[in-house]
Scaffold this motif. Structure first.
Motif, PDB file in Angstrom:
ATOM      1  N   GLU A 292       0.839  -1.192   0.000  1.00  0.00           N
ATOM      2  CA  GLU A 292       0.000   0.000   0.000  1.00  0.00           C
ATOM      3  C   GLU A 292       0.878   1.248   0.000  1.00  0.00           C
ATOM      4  O   GLU A 292       1.986   1.251   0.530  1.00  0.00           O
ATOM      5  CB  GLU A 292      -0.908   0.024   1.235  1.00  0.00           C
ATOM      6  N   GLU A 293       0.351   2.299  -0.619  1.00  0.00           N
ATOM      7  CA  GLU A 293       0.977   3.614  -0.611  1.00  0.00           C
ATOM      8  C   GLU A 293       2.420   3.531  -1.114  1.00  0.00           C
ATOM      9  O   GLU A 293       2.662   3.054  -2.211  1.00  0.00           O
ATOM     10  CB  GLU A 293       0.860   4.230   0.788  1.00  0.00           C
ATOM     11  N   GLN A 294       3.421   3.983  -0.326  1.00  0.00           N
ATOM     12  CA  GLN A 294       4.786   4.054  -0.823  1.00  0.00           C
ATOM     13  C   GLN A 294       5.331   2.683  -1.208  1.00  0.00           C
ATOM     14  O   GLN A 294       6.074   2.549  -2.190  1.00  0.00           O
ATOM     15  CB  GLN A 294       5.711   4.697   0.216  1.00  0.00           C
ATOM     16  N   THR A 295       4.970   1.655  -0.442  1.00  0.00           N
ATOM     17  CA  THR A 295       5.510   0.335  -0.760  1.00  0.00           C
ATOM     18  C   THR A 295       4.989  -0.175  -2.103  1.00  0.00           C
ATOM     19  O   THR A 295       5.628  -0.999  -2.756  1.00  0.00           O
ATOM     20  CB  THR A 295       5.186  -0.692   0.340  1.00  0.00           C
ATOM     21  N   PHE A 296       3.822   0.327  -2.527  1.00  0.00           N
ATOM     22  CA  PHE A 296       3.290  -0.047  -3.838  1.00  0.00           C
ATOM     23  C   PHE A 296       4.238   0.422  -4.932  1.00  0.00           C
ATOM     24  O   PHE A 296       4.560  -0.325  -5.864  1.00  0.00           O
ATOM     25  CB  PHE A 296       1.906   0.581  -4.016  1.00  0.00           C
ATOM     26  N   ASP A 297       4.710   1.646  -4.824  1.00  0.00           N
ATOM     27  CA  ASP A 297       5.675   2.166  -5.798  1.00  0.00           C
ATOM     28  C   ASP A 297       6.994   1.406  -5.730  1.00  0.00           C
ATOM     29  O   ASP A 297       7.654   1.188  -6.750  1.00  0.00           O
ATOM     30  CB  ASP A 297       5.917   3.652  -5.558  1.00  0.00           C
ATOM     31  N   ASP A 298       7.379   0.989  -4.525  1.00  0.00           N
ATOM     32  CA  ASP A 298       8.614   0.211  -4.373  1.00  0.00           C
ATOM     33  C   ASP A 298       8.550  -1.080  -5.180  1.00  0.00           C
ATOM     34  O   ASP A 298       9.534  -1.487  -5.806  1.00  0.00           O
ATOM     35  CB  ASP A 298       8.870  -0.114  -2.904  1.00  0.00           C
ATOM     36  N   VAL A 299       7.390  -1.730  -5.171  1.00  0.00           N
ATOM     37  CA  VAL A 299       7.235  -2.980  -5.923  1.00  0.00           C
ATOM     38  C   VAL A 299       7.386  -2.730  -7.417  1.00  0.00           C
ATOM     39  O   VAL A 299       8.125  -3.444  -8.110  1.00  0.00           O
ATOM     40  CB  VAL A 299       5.875  -3.638  -5.624  1.00  0.00           C
ATOM     41  N   LEU A 300       6.711  -1.720  -7.934  1.00  0.00           N
ATOM     42  CA  LEU A 300       6.796  -1.449  -9.365  1.00  0.00           C
ATOM     43  C   LEU A 300       8.216  -1.054  -9.763  1.00  0.00           C
ATOM     44  O   LEU A 300       8.679  -1.397 -10.855  1.00  0.00           O
ATOM     45  CB  LEU A 300       5.803  -0.356  -9.748  1.00  0.00           C
ATOM     46  N   ASP A 301       8.917  -0.373  -8.874  1.00  0.00           N
ATOM     47  CA  ASP A 301      10.313  -0.014  -9.160  1.00  0.00           C
ATOM     48  C   ASP A 301      11.187  -1.257  -9.272  1.00  0.00           C
ATOM     49  O   ASP A 301      12.042  -1.357 -10.164  1.00  0.00           O
ATOM     50  CB  ASP A 301      10.857   0.916  -8.072  1.00  0.00           C
ATOM     51  N   ILE A 302      10.974  -2.220  -8.383  1.00  0.00           N
ATOM     52  CA  ILE A 302      11.808  -3.423  -8.411  1.00  0.00           C
ATOM     53  C   ILE A 302      11.461  -4.291  -9.615  1.00  0.00           C
ATOM     54  O   ILE A 302      12.329  -4.966 -10.187  1.00  0.00           O
ATOM     55  CB  ILE A 302      11.678  -4.221  -7.083  1.00  0.00           C
ATOM     56  N   VAL A 303      10.192  -4.270 -10.047  1.00  0.00           N
ATOM     57  CA  VAL A 303       9.809  -5.028 -11.239  1.00  0.00           C
ATOM     58  C   VAL A 303      10.506  -4.465 -12.478  1.00  0.00           C
ATOM     59  O   VAL A 303      10.886  -5.217 -13.385  1.00  0.00           O
ATOM     60  CB  VAL A 303       8.281  -5.030 -11.435  1.00  0.00           C
ATOM     61  N   LYS A 304      10.695  -3.167 -12.511  1.00  0.00           N
ATOM     62  CA  LYS A 304      11.415  -2.563 -13.639  1.00  0.00           C
ATOM     63  C   LYS A 304      12.855  -3.065 -13.686  1.00  0.00           C
ATOM     64  O   LYS A 304      13.416  -3.283 -14.761  1.00  0.00           O
ATOM     65  CB  LYS A 304      11.396  -1.039 -13.515  1.00  0.00           C
ATOM     66  N   GLN A 305      13.450  -3.257 -12.512  1.00  0.00           N
ATOM     67  CA  GLN A 305      14.842  -3.719 -12.439  1.00  0.00           C
ATOM     68  C   GLN A 305      14.956  -5.223 -12.672  1.00  0.00           C
ATOM     69  O   GLN A 305      15.935  -5.689 -13.252  1.00  0.00           O
ATOM     70  CB  GLN A 305      15.425  -3.373 -11.064  1.00  0.00           C
ATOM     71  N   HIS A 306      13.959  -5.962 -12.202  1.00  0.00           N
ATOM     72  CA  HIS A 306      13.968  -7.426 -12.324  1.00  0.00           C
ATOM     73  C   HIS A 306      12.627  -7.880 -12.896  1.00  0.00           C
ATOM     74  O   HIS A 306      11.774  -8.382 -12.151  1.00  0.00           O
ATOM     75  CB  HIS A 306      14.200  -8.082 -10.961  1.00  0.00           C
ATOM     76  N   PRO A 307      12.398  -7.715 -14.179  1.00  0.00           N
ATOM     77  CA  PRO A 307      11.096  -8.085 -14.748  1.00  0.00           C
ATOM     78  C   PRO A 307      10.781  -9.563 -14.559  1.00  0.00           C
ATOM     79  O   PRO A 307      11.535 -10.430 -14.992  1.00  0.00           O
ATOM     80  CB  PRO A 307      11.248  -7.741 -16.239  1.00  0.00           C
ATOM     81  N   ARG A 308       9.688  -9.841 -13.856  1.00  0.00           N
ATOM     82  CA  ARG A 308       9.237 -11.206 -13.645  1.00  0.00           C
ATOM     83  C   ARG A 308       7.780 -11.137 -13.193  1.00  0.00           C
ATOM     84  O   ARG A 308       7.271 -10.069 -12.862  1.00  0.00           O
ATOM     85  CB  ARG A 308      10.095 -11.927 -12.599  1.00  0.00           C
ATOM     86  N   LYS A 309       7.089 -12.283 -13.187  1.00  0.00           N
ATOM     87  CA  LYS A 309       5.661 -12.300 -12.866  1.00  0.00           C
ATOM     88  C   LYS A 309       5.404 -11.782 -11.454  1.00  0.00           C
ATOM     89  O   LYS A 309       5.905 -12.346 -10.480  1.00  0.00           O
ATOM     90  CB  LYS A 309       5.114 -13.730 -12.976  1.00  0.00           C
ATOM     91  N   VAL A 310       4.604 -10.727 -11.368  1.00  0.00           N
ATOM     92  CA  VAL A 310       4.224 -10.140 -10.084  1.00  0.00           C
ATOM     93  C   VAL A 310       2.722  -9.912 -10.090  1.00  0.00           C
ATOM     94  O   VAL A 310       2.153  -9.414 -11.068  1.00  0.00           O
ATOM     95  CB  VAL A 310       4.971  -8.812  -9.848  1.00  0.00           C
ATOM     96  N   HIS A 311       2.079 -10.292  -8.983  1.00  0.00           N
ATOM     97  CA  HIS A 311       0.642 -10.042  -8.819  1.00  0.00           C
ATOM     98  C   HIS A 311       0.439  -9.110  -7.643  1.00  0.00           C
ATOM     99  O   HIS A 311       0.888  -9.389  -6.526  1.00  0.00           O
ATOM    100  CB  HIS A 311      -0.125 -11.345  -8.580  1.00  0.00           C
ATOM    101  N   LEU A 312      -0.233  -7.996  -7.904  1.00  0.00           N
ATOM    102  CA  LEU A 312      -0.520  -6.996  -6.884  1.00  0.00           C
ATOM    103  C   LEU A 312      -1.936  -7.225  -6.361  1.00  0.00           C
ATOM    104  O   LEU A 312      -2.910  -7.121  -7.105  1.00  0.00           O
ATOM    105  CB  LEU A 312      -0.359  -5.602  -7.476  1.00  0.00           C
ATOM    106  N   CYS A 313      -2.018  -7.553  -5.083  1.00  0.00           N
ATOM    107  CA  CYS A 313      -3.296  -7.935  -4.488  1.00  0.00           C
ATOM    108  C   CYS A 313      -4.143  -6.715  -4.127  1.00  0.00           C
ATOM    109  O   CYS A 313      -3.634  -5.628  -3.897  1.00  0.00           O
ATOM    110  CB  CYS A 313      -3.050  -8.759  -3.222  1.00  0.00           C
ATOM    111  N   HIS A 314      -5.415  -6.934  -4.083  1.00  0.00           N
ATOM    112  CA  HIS A 314      -6.460  -6.018  -3.606  1.00  0.00           C
ATOM    113  C   HIS A 314      -6.222  -4.542  -3.956  1.00  0.00           C
ATOM    114  O   HIS A 314      -5.979  -3.713  -3.075  1.00  0.00           O
ATOM    115  CB  HIS A 314      -6.714  -6.171  -2.104  1.00  0.00           C
ATOM    116  N   MET A 315      -6.306  -4.230  -5.256  1.00  0.00           N
ATOM    117  CA  MET A 315      -6.295  -2.822  -5.664  1.00  0.00           C
ATOM    118  C   MET A 315      -7.446  -2.102  -4.955  1.00  0.00           C
ATOM    119  O   MET A 315      -8.579  -2.581  -4.959  1.00  0.00           O
ATOM    120  CB  MET A 315      -6.506  -2.684  -7.168  1.00  0.00           C
TER     121      MET A 315
END
Length: 361
Positions: free
Chosen positions: A135-158
């Motif tokens: 949630e909030e800032q940590t949500f952006d942290d996840v998308l940032d790490i996916v850019k660096q390490h592209p792999r399957k990621v599922h973001l729960c409960h938008m």
């Protein structure tokens, strides 16, 4: 009198908390999977934030063994990590459907320091998705790490317009991300907290109506519905320190079918969000002899006293519904009929990557 019947493929809920082992006063594998059947779900996937988190192969196998004798629908599991069990990853890769990480405080105090994300992304088996509570800032942290390490990621409960906008942007850039939304974030808003109080406490919390509206307007960008079934006892919810979360397995389909009757959704949307989406994201295939039958015209009122879950309460109690589950056939056998569970404990199968349901059936 003629009763119109519509057949749909078996529905899949990829996000539930059954509390077993460790907190079976809230829910156990039998009552949780019975609640799943009563809600129209032929398969569910359980989260790892048990009282003792599922972070080793030994704990996972103990959980699977306990479940195997109780479940009445098919059940899969996720593995957990706080960054200190990377040597366990390869041991469980054929036994789970993904890895769940918690970047915000939630039930179980199962909190990951984001400094471990890069190493986890490098070590977790590539073929299995990583799921996030962020949630909030940590949500952006996840998308940032996916850019660096592209792999399957599922973001729960938008739950917010901001989060979904970021997911849409990520998808447009070709990043391998998927996302889910809960029924309570679609059908409730922060105004309902004043009405239902502790029974509308959850993580993420209920949001302003503008966020709810954005979710509905952009439902095509959401991959699946996840109930985030989070049972707690009435005593806990009424205590001085009530936990977050609400049960959702038995109210998800009624809410969605009612939305269909109001032309807010189509039945094809329900199939996409509750079958095709989770099947695709998590690789769950129960075969053609698993399906549900519904009456889209039957009207009734949600009665929490009749729920199969041990948590016999819901903020949706008393809501008028249109569209009702009639029967479920699982692997060719009728397991739910006219409001009753007809499967014996242990009939459900464990969903794993080692041995798929498709191969079993």
């Amino acid at each position: 009198m003629y009763m119109p019947t519509v057949r749909l493929p078996g529905l899949i809920d990829p996000h539930v908390h059954l509390r077993d082992p460790g907190q079976t006063e809230k829910e156990d594998f039998y009552t949780g999977t019975a609640a799943a059947l009563a809600g129209g779900f032929s398969a569910i996937v359980d989260m790892p934030n048990n009282k003792v988190p599922i972070t080793t192969k030994e704990k996972l196998e103990e959980k699977q063994k306990t479940a195997s004798t109780q479940i009445v629908c098919d059940l899969g599991f996720y593995f957990g990590s706080m960054g200190d069990n990377l040597d366990e990853f390869d041991k469980v890769k054929g036994k789970v459907l993904g890895l769940k990480l918690y970047l915000n405080q939630t039930t179980g105090n199962f909190l990951l320091d984001k400094k471990h994300l890069s190493e986890i992304f490098e070590c977790w088996p590539e073929e299995l998705p990583i799921l996030f509570h962020a949630e909030e800032q940590t949500f952006d942290d996840v998308l940032d790490i996916v850019k660096q390490h592209p792999r399957k990621v599922h973001l729960c409960h938008m739950s917010t317009a901001y989060e979904l906008k970021r997911v849409i942007e990520a998808k447009d850039k070709g990043l391998p991300v998927t996302c889910g939304v809960t029924p309570h974030h679609l059908f409730l808003s922060e105004k309902h907290f004043k009405q239902y109080g502790v029974f509308a406490m959850m993580r993420p919390p209920l949001r302003p109506q503008v966020d709810v509206d954005f979710l509905w307007e952009n439902l095509a960008s959401i991959d699946l519905i996840e109930s985030d079934h989070a049972p707690h006892t009435l005593e806990e919810k009424n205590s001085d320190n009530p936990p977050n979360g609400i049960p959702g397995l038995e109210t998800t389909l009624p809410l969605l079918l009612t939305a269909v009757s109001q032309d807010a959704l189509t039945i094809e949307d329900v199939v996409r969000l509750c079958h095709t989406g989770p099947k695709t994201v998590f690789g769950i295939d129960q075969g053609p002899d698993t399906y549900i039958e519904i009456d889209p015209e039957e009207e009734y009122v949600i009665d929490q006293s009749k729920m199969q879950s041990k948590s016999k309460w819901t903020p949706f109690n008393g809501w008028k519904m249109k569209g009702k589950l009639l029967r479920i056939t699982l692997h060719g056998k009728k397991v739910f009929d006219a409001g009753k569970i007809t499967a014996e404990a242990g009939f459900g199968q464990l969903l794993t990557k080692d041995k798929s349901i498709e191969e079993d059936s």
